[in-house]
Design an enzyme around this catalytic site. Structure first.
Site, PDB file in Angstrom:
ATOM      1  N   ASP A 102       0.830  -1.156   0.059  1.00 17.63           N
ATOM      2  CA  ASP A 102      -0.020  -0.004  -0.140  1.00 17.63           C
ATOM      3  C   ASP A 102       0.853   1.206  -0.135  1.00 17.63           C
ATOM      4  OD1 ASP A 102      -1.544  -1.999   0.593  1.00 17.63           O
ATOM      5  OD2 ASP A 102      -3.147  -0.905   1.762  1.00 17.63           O
ATOM      6  N   LYS A 152      -7.017   3.353  -3.381  1.00 19.07           N
ATOM      7  CA  LYS A 152      -7.126   3.149  -1.996  1.00 19.07           C
ATOM      8  C   LYS A 152      -7.470   4.733  -1.492  1.00 19.07           C
ATOM      9  CE  LYS A 152      -5.311   2.046   2.567  1.00 19.07           C
ATOM     10  NZ  LYS A 152      -4.218   1.138   3.243  1.00 19.07           N
ATOM     11  N   LYS A 161     -10.379   0.172  -2.797  1.00 20.13           N
ATOM     12  CA  LYS A 161     -10.228  -0.028  -0.975  1.00 20.13           C
ATOM     13  C   LYS A 161     -10.476   1.336  -0.332  1.00 20.13           C
ATOM     14  CE  LYS A 161      -6.988  -1.354   2.472  1.00 20.13           C
ATOM     15  NZ  LYS A 161      -5.795  -2.038   2.842  1.00 20.13           N
TER      16      LYS A 161
END
Lengths: 330, 286
Positions: A167, A230, A266
């Site tokens: 991430d 995300k 996400k």
């Protein structure tokens, strides 16, 4: 949401909107990238918020609710990103990820455990063979304020340690000052450093301020090769809101229609109740479609959400309200 | 001058320091003892009970860890506010219970005195209920009372203020937080009490007041795994056994209804029923 109530998926005829023509060379130069990102249609803020609010009122009950709760559990990236994390805490979290409710083997496992890079070896060791993946934040999370060399080293470190997913955070400073190419090149470089690991690109929409920026950053991250986009680090408020998730879901839908490549979404941060999670699932189904209703394409970054989902699950199974005393603290 | 039009009241619930409508959107007519319309009250549903239990749980750490002195001060302040609403309480009690103004006044005075009486217990419970225990070993062994947690209270049906005050004050003075189901037939004193509490220093969520049918809401509270005790003072007579069975799942403390004379001196029983005992073995000079 569930087979009994959901309409058949709408066949999408891939439209080729004028602003997407010639997508291959938009990243050729700084100017073309800027022209493309600023050529994206603006987000109707009032419309997006109204649609998100309207979809949030959908009533999901009984069988559909049970199905949604289990799906949400399988989509969780169970996260601990605190300065005070210890190996013991990470081990405990991993145990919970594999078996969320020790008293009920029918509860599915979560998608992944998300930790800081130095905790990856511990997580990999505990989770090996369980099917739960290990995600690691990298690139000087959460601020991203470090040189590219440091960010790449951070990424390689996590990948070498065995992380399945990375991430990364984008350089919001560069994005907000209009240096899109720099952001793009950074994502491309991190993508390379990831090797086989999945790359999730954190846009930190709370710092991007507008929905237009969220849409631009989404496209930028997808063009640069991100496997997931995300919303947030979870360190900034507001984090994942329904309208911003809506905007990002529209972006991945349009991106697949244009290029044929599917990118995941996400939302992370601020999703604490089963109700919130189900609202997000409705949004996914109604915006991107049920292709995305899968842990491979939609994840929820959360920690306390899992206990609320378990409590709801227990309520549905036993018919009485449950309490936090019966689930592990985390 | 034209005749003034009544402001007709539709009361709401009191949950977590706020006044929400019932999640179900329902309300019911409250009448006086002779059947004349008084006001509309919210008709609470199981989800309101759920929300109230969540609010009570959230308020528990703060309220139970406040010093006994502080809790006492906060409760005394409530008594002051009750005094300020005296006339309103008198008319509500008189109408709801079909009493003369004089009898209602006596009940309201007794209620305020009862509240003060319980407030005074806050820093005395530990001396009276706690103990230093003689043990055969090098330990200083002592037991201290601690609040049990979230208490569901089915307020008495026939004593709309004095009974209500007796069951609520006895539970919260020791640090518990409560979810109260008010008297179904005369809930107005409970509604006014919630208005008093909202303007007092009692933190939101310590007292949550639901109006509606005990028969509908009580089973959910009795079975709720995050409720630690239930006071069945106002439970429907035919459901007491069922409620006890439901409460057994998580070993709730259960206070059974009796033929209470609410005007009599209350004694410590109600208070002590909602306490746990913590015993500490403290090693001494070896």
């Amino acid at each position: 949401m569930v087979a009994t109530t959901a309409p058949p998926p709408v066949e999408r005829v891939a439209p080729q909107p004028p602003w997407a023509a010639g997508l291959s060379d938009v990243t050729a130069s700084d100017a073309s990238l800027r022209r493309f990102l600023h050529g994206l249609p603006g987000v109707d803020q009032v419309g997006a918020e109204a649609r998100a609010t309207m979809l949030a009122t959908r009533s999901i009950k009984t069988v559909a609710k049970a199905w949604a709760i289990d799906l949400a559990i399988t989509m969780i990236d169970l996260t601990t990103l605190e300065g005070q994390d210890t190996p013991g805490k990470v081990r405990a979290l991993c145990a919970k990820a594999m078996r969320p409710d020790p008293s009920d083997p029918t509860v599915p496992r979560v998608a992944a455990v998300c930790v800081y890079p130095d905790m990856v070896p511990m997580a990999v060791q505990t989770l090996s063979g369980s099917g739960v993946r290990v995600a690691s934040v990298a690139t000087a999370f959460p601020s991203g304020r470090a040189s590219l060399a440091v960010k790449l080293a951070d990424t390689r470190d996590a990948v070498t340690a065995g992380a399945d997913e990375i991430d990364m955070v984008i350089d919001r400073g560069a994005f907000l000052s209009g240096r899109y190419m720099q952001v793009h090149e950074e994502i491309v470089a991190v993508r390379e450093a990831c090797g086989n690991a999945h790359l999730k690109v954190i846009l930190e929409t709370g710092e991007l301020v507008t929905y237009d920026n969220a849409r631009r950053a989404s496209w930028l991250a997808m063009l640069a090769g991100g496997d997931f986009i995300k919303t947030s680090t979870g360190k900034i408020s507001p984090a994942a809101t329904l309208p911003v998730t809506l905007v990002m879901l529209e972006a991945v839908r349009d991106f697949r229609d244009t290029t044929g490549r599917q990118v995941g979404v996400k939302p992370a941060g601020g999703i604490r109740t089963a109700k919130d999670a189900i609202k997000h699932l409705v949004l996914v189904n109604e915006t991107a479609g049920d292709d995305w209703l899968d842990p491979d394409w939609f994840r929820i970054g959360a920690s306390s959400l899992l206990n609320d989902l378990l409590m709801q699950r227990t309520k549905m199974a036993t018919g009485r309200y449950s309490g936090p005393d019966y689930f592990t603290l985390d | 001058m034209s005749e003034r039009i009544d402001v007709r009241k539709t009361y709401k619930l009191y949950i977590g320091g706020k006044f929400p409508r019932s999640e179900s959107g329902r309300s019911y007519e409250v009448t006086d003892a002779k059947g004349r319309f008084l006001a509309n009250a919210a008709l609470a549903s199981r989800k309101d009970a759920r929300d109230a239990a969540v609010a009570a749980r959230a308020a528990f750490p703060g309220w139970s860890s406040a010093t006994a002195y502080n809790r006492g001060q906060v409760l005394y302040r409530v008594a002051e506010l009750l005094e300020g609403r005296r006339t309103q309480f008198v008319s509500e009690v008189a109408a709801g219970e079909g009493l003369t103004a004089r009898k209602a006044e006596a009940l309201v005075d007794a209620s305020i005195d009862r509240w003060v009486w319980y407030a005074g217990w806050s820093d005395k419970v530990m001396q009276v209920h706690g103990s230093a225990n003689p043990v055969a070993g090098p330990y200083f062994d002592f037991s201290v009372p601690e609040p049990t947690g979230v208490v569901a209270v089915l307020a008495p049906q026939n004593s709309s203020l004095l009974g209500l005050v007796s069951v609520v004050a006895s539970a919260i003075v020791t640090g518990n937080t409560v979810v109260v189901v008010a008297s179904e037939r005369s809930p107005l004193p409970a509604v006014t009490l919630s208005e008093v509490l909202a303007t007092s220093d009692v933190p939101g969520g310590v007292v949550n007041i639901l109006t509606g049918r005990a028969a509908e809401v009580a089973p959910w509270l009795a079975a709720h795994m995050d409720v630690n005790a239930i006071d069945l003072a106002g439970a429907p007579v035919d459901s007491v056994t069922d409620l006890q069975v439901a409460a057994a799942d998580n070993l709730k403390r259960v206070l059974l209804p009796r033929l209470d004379d609410w005007t009599a001196t209350p004694g410590t029983e109600r208070m002590f029923a909602m306490l746990e005992t913590k015993t500490v073995w403290h090693p001494i000079g070896v």
